[in-house]
Design an enzyme around this catalytic site. Structure first.
Site, PDB file in Angstrom:
ATOM      1  N   HIS A 172     -12.648  11.078   5.123  1.00 51.09           N
ATOM      2  CA  HIS A 172     -12.553   9.947   6.055  1.00 51.09           C
ATOM      3  C   HIS A 172     -13.869   9.189   6.157  1.00 51.09           C
ATOM      4  O   HIS A 172     -13.895   7.963   6.210  1.00 51.09           O
ATOM      5  CB  HIS A 172     -12.223  10.455   7.455  1.00 51.09           C
ATOM      6  CG  HIS A 172     -10.750  10.528   7.717  1.00 51.09           C
ATOM      7  ND1 HIS A 172      -9.865   9.621   7.224  1.00 51.09           N
ATOM      8  CD2 HIS A 172     -10.030  11.394   8.450  1.00 51.09           C
ATOM      9  CE1 HIS A 172      -8.654   9.928   7.620  1.00 51.09           C
ATOM     10  NE2 HIS A 172      -8.718  11.008   8.370  1.00 51.09           N
ATOM     11  N   ARG A 231       1.273  -4.087   5.985  1.00 56.31           N
ATOM     12  CA  ARG A 231       1.731  -2.685   6.023  1.00 56.31           C
ATOM     13  C   ARG A 231       2.222  -2.410   7.448  1.00 56.31           C
ATOM     14  O   ARG A 231       1.461  -1.948   8.284  1.00 56.31           O
ATOM     15  CB  ARG A 231       0.584  -1.750   5.668  1.00 56.31           C
ATOM     16  CG  ARG A 231       0.210  -1.751   4.198  1.00 56.31           C
ATOM     17  CD  ARG A 231      -0.844  -0.668   3.936  1.00 56.31           C
ATOM     18  NE  ARG A 231      -1.022  -0.397   2.525  1.00 56.31           N
ATOM     19  CZ  ARG A 231      -2.016  -0.898   1.788  1.00 56.31           C
ATOM     20  NH1 ARG A 231      -2.895  -1.692   2.335  1.00 56.31           N
ATOM     21  NH2 ARG A 231      -2.117  -0.581   0.503  1.00 56.31           N
ATOM     22  N   ARG A 290       6.112  -6.163   4.635  1.00 52.17           N
ATOM     23  CA  ARG A 290       6.826  -5.025   4.037  1.00 52.17           C
ATOM     24  C   ARG A 290       7.461  -4.180   5.135  1.00 52.17           C
ATOM     25  O   ARG A 290       6.807  -3.874   6.137  1.00 52.17           O
ATOM     26  CB  ARG A 290       5.837  -4.183   3.223  1.00 52.17           C
ATOM     27  CG  ARG A 290       6.512  -3.040   2.493  1.00 52.17           C
ATOM     28  CD  ARG A 290       5.529  -2.296   1.625  1.00 52.17           C
ATOM     29  NE  ARG A 290       4.615  -1.487   2.426  1.00 52.17           N
ATOM     30  CZ  ARG A 290       3.621  -0.766   1.916  1.00 52.17           C
ATOM     31  NH1 ARG A 290       3.422  -0.778   0.612  1.00 52.17           N
ATOM     32  NH2 ARG A 290       2.848  -0.056   2.680  1.00 52.17           N
ATOM     33  N   GLU A 337       6.625   0.201  -7.512  1.00 54.45           N
ATOM     34  CA  GLU A 337       5.669   1.308  -7.349  1.00 54.45           C
ATOM     35  C   GLU A 337       6.250   2.637  -7.809  1.00 54.45           C
ATOM     36  O   GLU A 337       5.584   3.655  -7.778  1.00 54.45           O
ATOM     37  CB  GLU A 337       5.165   1.393  -5.910  1.00 54.45           C
ATOM     38  CG  GLU A 337       6.218   1.459  -4.846  1.00 54.45           C
ATOM     39  CD  GLU A 337       5.627   1.435  -3.440  1.00 54.45           C
ATOM     40  OE1 GLU A 337       4.400   1.572  -3.289  1.00 54.45           O
ATOM     41  OE2 GLU A 337       6.404   1.280  -2.490  1.00 54.45           O
ATOM     42  N   ASP A 339       0.677   3.779  -5.795  1.00 50.41           N
ATOM     43  CA  ASP A 339       1.824   4.668  -5.975  1.00 50.41           C
ATOM     44  C   ASP A 339       2.315   4.672  -7.414  1.00 50.41           C
ATOM     45  O   ASP A 339       2.694   5.712  -7.943  1.00 50.41           O
ATOM     46  CB  ASP A 339       2.952   4.274  -5.019  1.00 50.41           C
ATOM     47  CG  ASP A 339       2.696   4.855  -3.640  1.00 50.41           C
ATOM     48  OD1 ASP A 339       2.361   6.055  -3.575  1.00 50.41           O
ATOM     49  OD2 ASP A 339       2.789   4.124  -2.642  1.00 50.41           O
ATOM     50  N   ARG A 357      -1.959  11.061  -4.999  1.00 50.73           N
ATOM     51  CA  ARG A 357      -3.040  10.074  -4.771  1.00 50.73           C
ATOM     52  C   ARG A 357      -4.053  10.522  -3.731  1.00 50.73           C
ATOM     53  O   ARG A 357      -5.107   9.911  -3.601  1.00 50.73           O
ATOM     54  CB  ARG A 357      -2.442   8.701  -4.406  1.00 50.73           C
ATOM     55  CG  ARG A 357      -1.692   8.677  -3.119  1.00 50.73           C
ATOM     56  CD  ARG A 357      -0.941   7.366  -2.916  1.00 50.73           C
ATOM     57  NE  ARG A 357      -1.680   6.410  -2.116  1.00 50.73           N
ATOM     58  CZ  ARG A 357      -1.193   5.241  -1.739  1.00 50.73           C
ATOM     59  NH1 ARG A 357       0.040   4.877  -2.096  1.00 50.73           N
ATOM     60  NH2 ARG A 357      -1.894   4.431  -1.001  1.00 50.73           N
ATOM     61  N   CYS A 376      -0.417  -5.736  -5.118  1.00 49.56           N
ATOM     62  CA  CYS A 376      -1.065  -5.520  -3.819  1.00 49.56           C
ATOM     63  C   CYS A 376      -1.738  -4.151  -3.756  1.00 49.56           C
ATOM     64  O   CYS A 376      -2.246  -3.759  -2.715  1.00 49.56           O
ATOM     65  CB  CYS A 376      -0.067  -5.684  -2.682  1.00 49.56           C
ATOM     66  SG  CYS A 376       1.315  -4.540  -2.779  1.00 49.56           S
TER      67      CYS A 376
HETATM   68  C1  PEP Z   1       0.404   0.868  -3.349  1.00 51.05           C
HETATM   69  O1  PEP Z   1       1.088   1.881  -3.474  1.00 51.05           O
HETATM   70  O2  PEP Z   1      -0.401   0.495  -4.202  1.00 51.05           O
HETATM   71  C2  PEP Z   1       0.550   0.018  -2.143  1.00 51.05           C
HETATM   72  C3  PEP Z   1       0.040  -1.191  -2.086  1.00 51.05           C
HETATM   73  O3  PEP Z   1       1.187   0.545  -1.084  1.00 51.05           O
HETATM   74  P1  PEP Z   1       0.573   1.676  -0.109  1.00 51.05           P
HETATM   75  O4  PEP Z   1      -0.860   1.842  -0.440  1.00 51.05           O
HETATM   76  O5  PEP Z   1       0.805   1.178   1.261  1.00 51.05           O
HETATM   77  O6  PEP Z   1       1.396   2.860  -0.452  1.00 51.05           O
HETATM   78 MG    MG Z   2       2.739   2.202  -2.053  1.00 52.06          MG
END
Ligand code: PEP
Ligand code: MG
Length: 820
Positions: A449, A556, A592, A685, A709, A719, A756
């Protein structure tokens, strides 16, 4: 080939610093009539750009090509320094070869030196020898690990590749080749002009004296020889293309090298947040107040004390979270911590434990520790992080009970470099740029963090620097070069000056990008890409606008649902979405629907860990499993859509039927609410969505690629896993090929596509994505000006070529090596 005569050698030298040694070697060359006096400065400048230390105490200082006019005659001299002089990190140079050469003759000398650099005993003997003849004779000998007569009867496979780079073949490309052989078996060698070198040893390769025009024969006797030869020859071809000067890799990275003096010390660490900082050290752990002796009261007053401590901790965290100096990452963290310790069940359990042998502190610690152990044992990444958060938030209560302060910046009055063992998340939440210009930790991780907070604030941070940092005391002046992964203790005046200069350059660069932030991102040959912002709160919509974003590419919305006891109501959501779109002043906003699950769990939905896992009921799957949740959200969105241009985006779509289901639900809600028709988009994704993009493009209005993702699912890399962080590079060709496929499908169907995910904010990533033809890049507002500037300084045709080549590579390392 350069030769060294006994008269070119000076024995038994001593130097207080590297700079003194470099100046001495330059004046030796000047005395011999080989160079002008000013050559010393050229050598020092060269040393700054790239340290000339090789191995085993050997250093080869030489001037920069741009000052070649200072060379009157090609020459090499040797200063022998038996005690050594600090040259690179802790390495001391004992044999200093000063080189005056206009072209790349010094590369030949590197070859001669391989016998010394490969043999500890020989290097030591030469560094202590009292006979210049002995040294000169040794240096004439053929290096042992170079076979001057490469076997003609070699029966394995061979492949010849020409080396063409006019910069010559230095140690760095040799190391790149040697590193690449790590995952190859069998005997591997390079043959040039009949001489054979071990391909696994960088210094052995250097010994071949490869120069522009050299034909390198690569040999392998492995059963997989064909693959090895192919790999290595491709690497040589990439090295051939390296430009004259390594261009800035990003707007913030500068090619800055410290000169070490006798007193300075360099401590290596891992970069957690990029940048350079210069300032006084603050060891905040020492500065925290010492605990008072705790007097316990009767059971009732202990219970009261505990309740007050919890209330006070929660209140402080909530107050900090609304402090306008805090950014979103910090607010989320502080609110999450407040939520964890305001859990009534936790407090009740601790209250129950208070008794004759257990005071408020012991009871609280026991209950928190028990819970932390339980969470940590679940071996689930999210819960493990929650365990860290609970421990940290819980210790805030304990410290209040003990009368300790936890305001880590209370005594800090000027921008300082924080140095300590580790930084707890709630400590990190107190950071601000006016007091902290850098952080260096003995422990820590780039995925913790604290690192996320530092990156979000733009504070350079180094972690895992080890116990060596203990020698930095409060008040000492240090340089933190997080880009270069090092902390420089007791830096020389010259280093401090040059670090200041580097900082000014970074600042100038940023200011320039900031001034031009409202200019569109149009390449020099006229191709435009939209640059928009990623947000999760209303205030960030304003930030996006101020940063020059041309709209919002991703809201988000799940962040409105986290760290609370129940989902937000329709009206609450409506107000937020309306405020966001209104503050964008008519610019488009892609909103989203909730992407709960994975690394964004929610407690109140009664879902278990399996449901909430990355492969579970994530994103749209939760929407379809709990239509009440998404219906409420869609109602709020369609109501807000009458206040500004909203587009709707659905996460975790894996098939076209996923999209049809959610589209049906959305249309039902729209008709109920009487809202306008909105463009409906698909997050690309999940690999299946990219592969089926042509089908999805028929039903959806636009695509937005979530590269974080997409990378995790395509490469099977969690991730959030700290040990797998390096594998999760979205510039891996497999991810790029999926994006390419989706981009073509979108365009063939006349639809637009944005990205994104995090790679859109990476300068190289933004260039490759633009080259692939992506229409929009969406990123945190703070990076918008820099990325726009990067695109404006590029040629679309070159970006297309870069993208085309990136798709052909085999791994992310090769993609990152591609020149532009
Ligand atoms: C991603 O997966 O790259 C994305 C933009 O969505 P999140 O990070 O909110 O999962
Ligand atoms: Mg994502």
């Amino acid at each position: 080939m350069l030769e060294i005569a006994p008269s070119d050698i000076r024995l038994g030298q001593t130097f207080a610093s590297k700079e003194e040694a470099v100046r001495a070697v330059a004046s030796f060359l000047a005395e011999l009539g080989a160079v002008e006096e000013e050559y010393a400065n050229s050598m020092l400048a060269r040393e700054k750009a790239a340290n000339t230390y090789l191995e085993n105490g050997v250093a080869i200082p030489h001037g920069r090509p741009e000052e070649a006019n200072l060379i009157k005659q090609t020459r090499v001299v040797l200063l022998q320094v038996p005690e050594g002089v600090k040259w690179k990190g802790r390495e001391k140079a004992r044999l200093i070869f000063g080189i005056a050469a206009r072209s790349d003759e010094h590369i030949g000398l590197l070859g001669q030196l391989t016998s010394v650099t490969a043999d500890d005993e020989l290097a030591d003997r030469l560094a202590r020898s009292t006979d210049a003849n002995e040294i000169a004779e040794e240096l004439k000998k053929k290096p042992e690990d170079l076979d001057a007569n490469a076997a003609e009867d070699f029966t394995g496979l061979r492949k010849v590749v020409e080396f063409t780079n006019p910069r010559g073949f230095h140690l760095r490309p040799a190391t790149q080749l040697a590193d690449a052989t790590e995952c190859m078996d069998g005997k591997l060698s390079f043959v040039v002009d009949g001489k054979e070198a071990d391909a696994r040893r960088a210094m052995s390769i250097v010994g071949l004296g490869i120069g522009p025009g050299s034909q390198i024969e690569i040999r392998s006797d492995s059963v997989y020889a064909e693959d090895h030869l192919d790999q290595l020859s491709r690497l040589v071809e990439l090295i051939n293309e390296e430009p004259e000067e390594v261009k800035e890799r990003s707007e913030r990275r500068l090619n800055w090298q410290p000169i070490q003096t006798e007193h300075s010390e360099i401590i290596d660490g891992a970069t957690a947040a990029p940048g350079i900082a210069l300032g006084p050290v603050v060891r905040w752990e020492e500065a925290l107040s010492t605990p008072k002796e705790r007097q316990r009261g009767d059971d009732e007053s202990e219970r009261e004390a505990l309740r007050l401590a919890v209330d006070s901790a929660v209140q402080t965290l909530r107050e900090l979270a609304v402090d306008e100096q805090m950014n979103q990452v910090q607010c989320d963290l502080l609110n999450a911590h407040a939520g964890l310790i305001s859990d009534e069940a936790l407090l009740a359990e601790a209250m129950d434990q208070i008794g004759p042998d257990t005071d408020a502190l012991a009871a609280w610690d026991a209950v928190v520790d028990g819970k932390v152990t339980q969470m940590a044992a679940l071996k689930e990444a999210n819960l493990a992080q929650r365990a860290v958060d609970l421990k940290d938030a819980g210790s805030r209560v304990s410290r209040i009970l003990m009368g300790e302060s936890h305001e880590i910046l209370s005594g800090v009055t000027e921008p300082s470099i924080l140095i300590g063992k580790d930084l707890e998340p709630s400590d990190a939440a107190q950071l601000n740029q006016s007091k902290v210009c850098g952080i260096c930790l003995e422990e820590g991780s780039p995925n913790a963090h604290a690192a996320i907070v530092a990156r979000s604030l733009g504070i350079p941070m180094l972690v895992a620097a080890g116990a060596g940092i203990e020698s930095a005391n409060t008040g000492d002046s240090v340089i933190l070069d997080a880009d270069g992964g090092r902390l420089i203790l007791k830096p020389s005046c010259e280093d401090q000056e040059s670090a200041c200069k580097a900082l000014k350059e970074i600042d100038l660069h940023r200011k320039h990008a900031w001034t031009d932030r409202f200019k569109p991102a149009i390449t020099m040959d006229g191709h435009r890409v939209e640059v928009v912002g990623n947000i999760s709160r209303v205030v960030e919509a304003e930030d996006a606008l101020k940063s020059g974003a041309e709209g919002v590419g991703l809201v988000r919305t799940e962040f409105l649902f986290l760290d609370r006891d129940e989902p937000p109501t329709e009206d609450e959501q409506y107000e937020s979405y309306k405020a966001m779109v209104e503050s964008l002043d008519g610019l488009p906003m892609v909103l989203r629907t909730i992407d709960i699950g994975g690394d964004k769990p929610v407690d109140y939905l009664g879902l278990n860990q399996r449901d909430l896992s990355f492969l579970g009921l994530r994103g749209i799957r939760i929407g379809l499993a709990r239509p009440d949740l998404v219906t409420t959200q869609l109602r709020a969105v369609y109501r807000a859509a009458s206040h500004g241009p909203i587009k709707l985006l659905f996460p975790m779509i894996a098939t076209s039927n996923d999209f049809r289901r959610i589209r049906h639900l959305a249309e039902t809600v729209r008709q109920e609410v009487g809202g306008p028709r909105l463009d409906l988009g698909v997050m690309i994704e999940v690999p299946s969505a990219a592969i089926m993009a042509a089908d999805l493009a028929r039903v959806a209005d636009f695509f937005s690629v979530g590269t974080d993702d997409l990378t995790q699912y395509a490469l099977a890399v969690d991730r959030t896993h700290p040990l797998l962080a390096k594998r999760a590079d979205a510039l891996h060709p497999v991810v790029l090929r999926l994006i390419d496929q989706a981009t073509r499908a979108a365009h063939e169907a006349g639809k637009w596509i944005g990205v994104c995910g995090g790679v859109a904010a990476d300068p190289k990533g933004a260039q490759i994505l633009t080259g692939l033809g992506v229409d929009e890049l969406s990123m945190p507002p703070s990076v918008v000006p820099g990325i726009k500037e990067k695109i404006r300084n590029s040629h679309f045709e070159e970006l297309q070529e870069l993208a085309r080549r990136a798709l052909e590579q085999e791994d992310a390392t090769a993609v990152r090596l591609l020149p532009l």
